[in-house]
Design a protein around this motif. Structure first.
Motif, PDB file in Angstrom:
ATOM      1  N   SER A 127       0.837  -1.201   0.000  1.00 46.30           N
ATOM      2  CA  SER A 127       0.000   0.000   0.000  1.00 46.30           C
ATOM      3  C   SER A 127       0.871   1.250   0.000  1.00 46.30           C
ATOM      4  O   SER A 127       0.582   2.229  -0.698  1.00 46.30           O
ATOM      5  CB  SER A 127      -0.903   0.028   1.232  1.00 46.30           C
ATOM      6  OG  SER A 127      -1.717  -1.113   1.261  1.00 46.30           O
ATOM      7  N   GLY A 145       1.932  11.014  -8.903  1.00 43.68           N
ATOM      8  CA  GLY A 145       1.141  11.216 -10.113  1.00 43.68           C
ATOM      9  C   GLY A 145       1.449  10.253 -11.238  1.00 43.68           C
ATOM     10  O   GLY A 145       1.180  10.527 -12.402  1.00 43.68           O
ATOM     11  N   VAL A 196      -5.515  -1.455  -3.678  1.00 42.21           N
ATOM     12  CA  VAL A 196      -4.286  -1.454  -4.476  1.00 42.21           C
ATOM     13  C   VAL A 196      -4.462  -2.402  -5.667  1.00 42.21           C
ATOM     14  O   VAL A 196      -4.600  -3.606  -5.470  1.00 42.21           O
ATOM     15  CB  VAL A 196      -3.076  -1.915  -3.631  1.00 42.21           C
ATOM     16  CG1 VAL A 196      -1.817  -1.965  -4.485  1.00 42.21           C
ATOM     17  CG2 VAL A 196      -2.892  -1.007  -2.433  1.00 42.21           C
ATOM     18  N   THR A 222       1.004   7.081  -6.439  1.00 43.48           N
ATOM     19  CA  THR A 222      -0.161   7.956  -6.600  1.00 43.48           C
ATOM     20  C   THR A 222       0.220   9.393  -6.288  1.00 43.48           C
ATOM     21  O   THR A 222      -0.094  10.318  -7.037  1.00 43.48           O
ATOM     22  CB  THR A 222      -1.296   7.494  -5.663  1.00 43.48           C
ATOM     23  OG1 THR A 222      -1.569   6.124  -5.933  1.00 43.48           O
ATOM     24  CG2 THR A 222      -2.554   8.318  -5.891  1.00 43.48           C
ATOM     25  N   GLU A 223       0.917   9.548  -5.181  1.00 44.67           N
ATOM     26  CA  GLU A 223       1.371  10.873  -4.759  1.00 44.67           C
ATOM     27  C   GLU A 223       2.256  11.517  -5.832  1.00 44.67           C
ATOM     28  O   GLU A 223       2.212  12.726  -6.051  1.00 44.67           O
ATOM     29  CB  GLU A 223       2.154  10.725  -3.453  1.00 44.67           C
ATOM     30  CG  GLU A 223       2.627  12.015  -2.857  1.00 44.67           C
ATOM     31  CD  GLU A 223       1.619  12.595  -1.860  1.00 44.67           C
ATOM     32  OE1 GLU A 223       1.956  13.574  -1.227  1.00 44.67           O
ATOM     33  OE2 GLU A 223       0.504  12.048  -1.740  1.00 44.67           O
ATOM     34  N   ALA A 241       0.870   6.637 -10.857  1.00 43.82           N
ATOM     35  CA  ALA A 241       0.303   5.306 -10.584  1.00 43.82           C
ATOM     36  C   ALA A 241      -0.372   4.713 -11.825  1.00 43.82           C
ATOM     37  O   ALA A 241      -0.363   3.502 -12.024  1.00 43.82           O
ATOM     38  CB  ALA A 241      -0.677   5.376  -9.417  1.00 43.82           C
ATOM     39  N   ASP A 242      -0.931   5.574 -12.681  1.00 49.64           N
ATOM     40  CA  ASP A 242      -1.645   5.072 -13.865  1.00 49.64           C
ATOM     41  C   ASP A 242      -0.734   4.352 -14.848  1.00 49.64           C
ATOM     42  O   ASP A 242      -1.168   3.440 -15.531  1.00 49.64           O
ATOM     43  CB  ASP A 242      -2.326   6.238 -14.597  1.00 49.64           C
ATOM     44  CG  ASP A 242      -3.574   6.688 -13.852  1.00 49.64           C
ATOM     45  OD1 ASP A 242      -3.986   5.969 -12.913  1.00 49.64           O
ATOM     46  OD2 ASP A 242      -4.108   7.754 -14.199  1.00 49.64           O
ATOM     47  N   TYR A 286       2.176   1.827  -3.458  1.00 45.74           N
ATOM     48  CA  TYR A 286       1.132   2.314  -4.356  1.00 45.74           C
ATOM     49  C   TYR A 286       0.793   3.772  -4.061  1.00 45.74           C
ATOM     50  O   TYR A 286       0.628   4.588  -4.965  1.00 45.74           O
ATOM     51  CB  TYR A 286      -0.115   1.438  -4.230  1.00 45.74           C
ATOM     52  CG  TYR A 286      -1.225   1.866  -5.153  1.00 45.74           C
ATOM     53  CD1 TYR A 286      -1.092   1.725  -6.541  1.00 45.74           C
ATOM     54  CD2 TYR A 286      -2.396   2.436  -4.653  1.00 45.74           C
ATOM     55  CE1 TYR A 286      -2.101   2.131  -7.400  1.00 45.74           C
ATOM     56  CE2 TYR A 286      -3.409   2.841  -5.509  1.00 45.74           C
ATOM     57  CZ  TYR A 286      -3.253   2.686  -6.878  1.00 45.74           C
ATOM     58  OH  TYR A 286      -4.243   3.092  -7.740  1.00 45.74           O
ATOM     59  N   GLN A 287       0.719   4.104  -2.784  1.00 45.63           N
ATOM     60  CA  GLN A 287       0.384   5.492  -2.444  1.00 45.63           C
ATOM     61  C   GLN A 287       1.507   6.444  -2.847  1.00 45.63           C
ATOM     62  O   GLN A 287       1.257   7.577  -3.258  1.00 45.63           O
ATOM     63  CB  GLN A 287       0.062   5.628  -0.952  1.00 45.63           C
ATOM     64  CG  GLN A 287      -0.539   6.994  -0.645  1.00 45.63           C
ATOM     65  CD  GLN A 287      -1.293   7.026   0.674  1.00 45.63           C
ATOM     66  OE1 GLN A 287      -1.691   5.999   1.212  1.00 45.63           O
ATOM     67  NE2 GLN A 287      -1.493   8.232   1.192  1.00 45.63           N
TER      68      GLN A 287
END
Length: 412
Positions: free
Chosen positions: A145, A155, A248, A152-153, A157-158, A148-149
């Motif tokens: 996690s 920018g 996740v 994401t943070e 993750a995609d 993954y975060q």
RNA sequence: GCGAUCGUAGCUCAGCUGGUUAGAGCAUCGGUUUGUGGUACCGAGGGUCGGGGGUUCAAGUCCCCUCGAUCGCCCCA
């Protein structure tokens, strides 16, 4: 005289490239706090055996790819090629066992004597997160996690996929290995030359061969699933259920392996196809056997490391630091006063700067290049009135402001 | 360790089949403007063409070696 050259595979960065690295570290530092990972510092150098014991004395990695040297006391020293072994050494030698289970994070340089290529350097930088002294699958979940975060943070993750696998417990691993060797022996004639060599040395690695012929053969190779003990299967189930609950996204990759024997259960990589051959951004897994290999008690642990340079290549360019105001003094009397104003602004928390030299024209030009919002022009005329000219560098507008009220004028 | 491509100014690059003193843009510095940046115009500095050796009357250009860069293989803790 020719200028001194940098060491191969090292980087010296200024401006955006440097800002990118620090943006990645800053994001990691924010996220690790949210998850309660404590910051640790560990040495850049360790006794060579810290890495040699953990990795296995005979591998190429130890014999060819570490920066090792003998110090003046005759001790074999190695520049850390990664963080995990050094953290485990500290866990043992510094008595950190009393705090177990421990969630730890660090970042910094690591060194590997490898051929530089895209996203790969001899001195590079890693983020590192470890949980030591926890055998529970929740530890694996928390680490995944966290990774993954972080993405994401940042920018990104995609564009990144979490590939997840289990290597099972030692019994699982041994049974799987044996059946893989049997299978590949049967297809030996069709394997690539590299993979035939791997069959002796490190058969699991054949599974992630890039050779198309090997890939076809691998498609029919026995899966770890056929050998999982009930316990190992339950563990993997708990991990996947946990990350599903945490939101996740992941993909099973039954061919994802780890070369070293101390790995157990969870193995994972966050990968991207945007960086060429060096697509692994975060790699990690459970290494329940490592602390023991360093001479400690059996200690379950799980962790990951991420390449800061690779993450930095993925993110959007961060905003550069820019001063709110640059002071432009005209004449010696003004310069003395400007020094007081500058110090005052900085004490009030305003990012303020002043050049060491140059004409007004030069100083304004520099202020503009630095991206300053305002220039504060202080000349004799203004000084007599206790004022300065505050120029908005975006609009070009300029007005008189009392020297005591500059911070307010800028804040508005 | 292996393979491919490439090294010309601080940066990005041009320089045709080898042929006088090696060019441009950007950047830097100076000037037009001794108290006004971003725009414009004018000017200047900066290169033993990565290094070494060779071929040739002549090499940035061709050959060899070497160092480095880039991308891939191997490896990936």
């Amino acid at each position: 005289m020719t200028p001194v050259q940098p060491v191969r595979g090292t980087q010296s960065l200024l401006g955006e490239d440097a800002d990118r690295l620090s943006a990645v570290v800053a994001a990691f530092d924010r996220v690790r706090r949210l998850y309660g990972f404590r910051r640790v510092e560990v040495p850049t150098i360790e006794q060579t055996q810290v890495f040699a014991r953990s990795i296995g004395e005979t591998t190429d990695v130890v014999s060819k790819e570490m920066y090792s040297f003998e110090d003046r006391g005759g001790e074999s020293i190695t520049l850390r090629p990664e963080f995990t072994a050094g953290i485990c050494r500290a866990y043992l030698s510094e008595g950190w066992q009393q705090f177990a289970p421990l969630k730890l994070a660090t970042h910094g340089s690591a060194f590997r004597y490898e051929r530089p290529q895209k996203g790969r350097f001899r001195e590079f930088h890693q983020l590192d997160a470890e949980i030591i002294g926890a055998a529970e699958p929740q530890a694996d979940v928390e680490l995944l996690s966290l990774g993954y975060q972080l993405l994401t943070e940042l920018g990104i993750a995609d564009g990144v996929t979490l590939e997840l696998n289990t290597l099972g417990d030692p019994d699982t691993r041994e049974a799987w290995r044996t059946s893989l060797v049997d299978y590949f022996e049967g297809h030996k004639a069709n394997l690539s030359e590299d993979s035939r060599a791997r069959l002796q040395r490190n058969p699991l690695r054949i599974l992630d061969s890039k050779d198309p012929k090997d890939r076809d053969i691998c498609a029919g190779a026995p899966s770890v699933d056929e050998h999982l003990t009930d316990e190992a299967s339950d563990f993997f189930g708990a991990v996947t259920a946990g990350i599903d609950a945490a939101g996740v996204p992941w993909k099973r990759n039954a061919r994802l392996v780890r070369g070293l024997d101390y790995y157990r259960h969870t193995a994972f990589e966050f990968v991207t196809d945007r960086l060429g051959a060096q697509g692994t951004l975060i790699a990690g897994g459970r290494y329940d056997g490592l602390v023991e290999a360093l001479g400690g008690p059996h200690t379950p642990a799980v962790g990951w490391a991420a390449g800061i340079e690779r993450l930095a290549m993925m993110i959007d360019a961060p905003q550069r630091d820019r001063p709110s105001v640059v002071i432009v003094p005209l004449g010696q009397r003004a310069e003395a006063e400007a020094g007081r104003v500058l110090a005052g602004l900085r004490r009030e928390g305003v990012a303020a700067d002043m050049g060491y030299r140059g004409s007004m024209k030069k100083r304004l030009s520099r202020a503009n290049d630095a991206g300053a919002a305002y220039a504060l022009i202080i000349g004799d005329d203004e000084l007599d009135r206790g004022e300065a000219q505050l120029k908005d560098l975006t609009t070009g507008e300029q007005r008189s402001v009392s020297l005591d009220l500059i911070a307010d004028a800028i804040a508005r």
